[in-house]
Design a protein around this motif. Structure first.
Motif, PDB file in Angstrom:
ATOM      1  N   PRO A  37      -5.211  10.612  10.742  1.00 13.21           N
ATOM      2  CA  PRO A  37      -3.708  10.143  11.188  1.00 13.21           C
ATOM      3  C   PRO A  37      -3.528   9.359  12.466  1.00 13.21           C
ATOM      4  O   PRO A  37      -2.716   8.482  12.730  1.00 13.21           O
ATOM      5  CB  PRO A  37      -3.263  11.550  11.154  1.00 13.21           C
ATOM      6  CG  PRO A  37      -3.711  12.400  10.263  1.00 13.21           C
ATOM      7  CD  PRO A  37      -5.370  11.928  10.406  1.00 13.21           C
ATOM      8  N   LEU A  38      -4.430   9.523  13.351  1.00 12.93           N
ATOM      9  CA  LEU A  38      -4.653   8.810  14.674  1.00 12.93           C
ATOM     10  C   LEU A  38      -5.332   7.441  14.676  1.00 12.93           C
ATOM     11  O   LEU A  38      -5.639   6.835  15.596  1.00 12.93           O
ATOM     12  CB  LEU A  38      -5.382   9.605  15.794  1.00 12.93           C
ATOM     13  CG  LEU A  38      -4.626  10.909  16.199  1.00 12.93           C
ATOM     14  CD1 LEU A  38      -5.398  11.747  17.027  1.00 12.93           C
ATOM     15  CD2 LEU A  38      -3.165  10.970  16.724  1.00 12.93           C
ATOM     16  N   ALA A  39      -5.450   7.046  13.352  1.00 14.51           N
ATOM     17  CA  ALA A  39      -6.027   5.543  13.287  1.00 14.51           C
ATOM     18  C   ALA A  39      -5.054   4.688  12.399  1.00 14.51           C
ATOM     19  O   ALA A  39      -4.605   5.345  11.551  1.00 14.51           O
ATOM     20  CB  ALA A  39      -7.330   5.599  12.513  1.00 14.51           C
ATOM     21  N   ASN A  40      -5.238   3.428  12.458  1.00 12.54           N
ATOM     22  CA  ASN A  40      -4.649   2.529  11.453  1.00 12.54           C
ATOM     23  C   ASN A  40      -5.540   2.262  10.525  1.00 12.54           C
ATOM     24  O   ASN A  40      -6.821   1.944  10.616  1.00 12.54           O
ATOM     25  CB  ASN A  40      -4.251   1.219  12.267  1.00 12.54           C
ATOM     26  CG  ASN A  40      -2.891   1.284  12.973  1.00 12.54           C
ATOM     27  OD1 ASN A  40      -2.094   2.055  12.891  1.00 12.54           O
ATOM     28  ND2 ASN A  40      -2.915   0.582  14.225  1.00 12.54           N
ATOM     29  N   CYS A  41      -5.088   2.039   9.131  1.00 11.77           N
ATOM     30  CA  CYS A  41      -5.972   1.699   8.006  1.00 11.77           C
ATOM     31  C   CYS A  41      -5.683   0.411   7.938  1.00 11.77           C
ATOM     32  O   CYS A  41      -4.595   0.011   7.503  1.00 11.77           O
ATOM     33  CB  CYS A  41      -5.908   2.811   6.932  1.00 11.77           C
ATOM     34  SG  CYS A  41      -6.758   2.249   5.605  1.00 11.77           S
ATOM     35  N   THR A  42      -6.777  -0.711   7.739  1.00  8.46           N
ATOM     36  CA  THR A  42      -6.312  -2.070   7.233  1.00  8.46           C
ATOM     37  C   THR A  42      -7.254  -2.295   5.977  1.00  8.46           C
ATOM     38  O   THR A  42      -8.303  -1.880   6.010  1.00  8.46           O
ATOM     39  CB  THR A  42      -7.045  -3.037   8.360  1.00  8.46           C
ATOM     40  OG1 THR A  42      -6.414  -2.709   9.535  1.00  8.46           O
ATOM     41  CG2 THR A  42      -6.725  -4.495   7.917  1.00  8.46           C
ATOM     42  N   ASN A  43      -6.348  -2.639   4.979  1.00  8.82           N
ATOM     43  CA  ASN A  43      -7.096  -3.068   3.806  1.00  8.82           C
ATOM     44  C   ASN A  43      -8.096  -4.455   4.012  1.00  8.82           C
ATOM     45  O   ASN A  43      -7.455  -5.397   4.526  1.00  8.82           O
ATOM     46  CB  ASN A  43      -5.992  -3.387   2.578  1.00  8.82           C
ATOM     47  CG  ASN A  43      -6.678  -3.520   1.348  1.00  8.82           C
ATOM     48  OD1 ASN A  43      -7.590  -2.784   1.015  1.00  8.82           O
ATOM     49  ND2 ASN A  43      -6.306  -4.434   0.598  1.00  8.82           N
ATOM     50  N   PHE A  48     -11.741  -0.770   3.198  1.00  6.46           N
ATOM     51  CA  PHE A  48     -10.890  -0.408   4.182  1.00  6.46           C
ATOM     52  C   PHE A  48     -11.491  -0.328   5.553  1.00  6.46           C
ATOM     53  O   PHE A  48     -12.496  -0.505   5.730  1.00  6.46           O
ATOM     54  CB  PHE A  48      -9.843   0.544   3.835  1.00  6.46           C
ATOM     55  CG  PHE A  48     -10.734   1.844   3.995  1.00  6.46           C
ATOM     56  CD1 PHE A  48     -11.019   2.692   4.916  1.00  6.46           C
ATOM     57  CD2 PHE A  48     -11.579   2.294   2.723  1.00  6.46           C
ATOM     58  CE1 PHE A  48     -11.715   3.796   5.154  1.00  6.46           C
ATOM     59  CE2 PHE A  48     -12.201   3.533   2.660  1.00  6.46           C
ATOM     60  CZ  PHE A  48     -12.316   4.284   3.742  1.00  6.46           C
ATOM     61  N   GLN A  49     -10.858  -0.555   6.579  1.00  8.16           N
ATOM     62  CA  GLN A  49     -11.107  -0.232   8.010  1.00  8.16           C
ATOM     63  C   GLN A  49     -10.443   0.601   8.688  1.00  8.16           C
ATOM     64  O   GLN A  49      -9.197   0.343   8.928  1.00  8.16           O
ATOM     65  CB  GLN A  49     -11.318  -1.697   8.610  1.00  8.16           C
ATOM     66  CG  GLN A  49     -12.038  -1.676  10.027  1.00  8.16           C
ATOM     67  CD  GLN A  49     -12.307  -3.076  10.339  1.00  8.16           C
ATOM     68  OE1 GLN A  49     -11.126  -3.871  10.483  1.00  8.16           O
ATOM     69  NE2 GLN A  49     -13.230  -3.279  11.201  1.00  8.16           N
ATOM     70  N   CYS A  50     -10.801   1.498   9.456  1.00 13.03           N
ATOM     71  CA  CYS A  50     -10.129   2.220  10.378  1.00 13.03           C
ATOM     72  C   CYS A  50     -10.312   1.998  11.882  1.00 13.03           C
ATOM     73  O   CYS A  50     -11.285   1.426  12.064  1.00 13.03           O
ATOM     74  CB  CYS A  50     -10.757   3.817  10.356  1.00 13.03           C
ATOM     75  SG  CYS A  50     -10.405   4.502   8.571  1.00 13.03           S
ATOM     76  N   ARG A  51      -8.987   2.049  12.559  1.00  9.39           N
ATOM     77  CA  ARG A  51      -9.394   1.563  13.708  1.00  9.39           C
ATOM     78  C   ARG A  51      -8.342   2.512  14.641  1.00  9.39           C
ATOM     79  O   ARG A  51      -7.034   2.734  14.325  1.00  9.39           O
ATOM     80  CB  ARG A  51      -8.693  -0.041  14.143  1.00  9.39           C
ATOM     81  CG  ARG A  51      -8.693  -0.003  15.533  1.00  9.39           C
ATOM     82  CD  ARG A  51      -8.844  -1.572  16.000  1.00  9.39           C
ATOM     83  NE  ARG A  51      -9.999  -2.114  15.567  1.00  9.39           N
ATOM     84  CZ  ARG A  51      -9.943  -3.255  14.828  1.00  9.39           C
ATOM     85  NH1 ARG A  51      -8.919  -4.091  14.211  1.00  9.39           N
ATOM     86  NH2 ARG A  51     -11.060  -3.757  14.342  1.00  9.39           N
TER      87      ARG A  51
END
Length: 154
Positions: A37-43, A48-51
């Motif tokens: 939850p403390l990360a943005n998920c990018t498709n 996908f990529q978590c940051r």
């Protein structure tokens, strides 16, 4: 035109049956990702990529190290006025506060801390008879009218 048929390759990717085009599976949309939850998920295509959000570090993925708070105060990445303020770490950020005898934002990018004139503001303890308050940088000094120092407040 011939309709195309998609089938799931696994829980996060799809493929076309035949030579037809299928859209990339958006893991964010269907919740098929492992970002914390403390990360943005990018498709991204076929994945996908978590940051981690600002103020946190790590992979952002719950299969590895997730995201943990960065202590900006101990890593010296805070925005506090180093000379006249204190830094307090908070979850995902930090706060700056001026040391006693100073006032302001505590942040060097927003004015920092400046001398508080306790004498002019009447917030001193120079109450002895014939005493005067003299402002000093970050403090004040009480002196008798004869010029002898009677009290110094840090």
């Amino acid at each position: 035109s011939v309709p195309h048929t998609c089938r799931a390759l696994n829980s996060s990717h799809i493929a076309c049956v035949g030579d037809q085009f299928c859209d990339n599976f958006d893991e964010r949309k269907f919740g098929n990702h492992t970002c914390v939850p403390l990360a943005n998920c990018t498709n991204i295509f076929e994945s996908f990529q978590c940051r981690c959000l600002t103020g946190f570090e790590g992979s952002g993925d719950n299969k590895t190290d997730g995201c943990r708070d960065i202590d900006e105060c101990t890593t010296q990445t805070d925005q506090c006025d180093d000379a006249y303020s204190t830094c307090s770490n908070t979850f995902g950020s930090h706060n700056c506060g001026c040391r006693p005898g100073f006032n302001g934002t505590g942040r060097h990018v927003a004015g920092g801390c400046s001398d508080l004139d306790e004498c002019a503001l009447g917030i001193h303890s120079c109450t002895a008879r014939n005493s005067m308050c003299f402002n000093t940088y970050g403090s004040y000094q009480c002196c008798l009218t004869s010029g002898t120092a009677t009290d110094t407040m840090p």
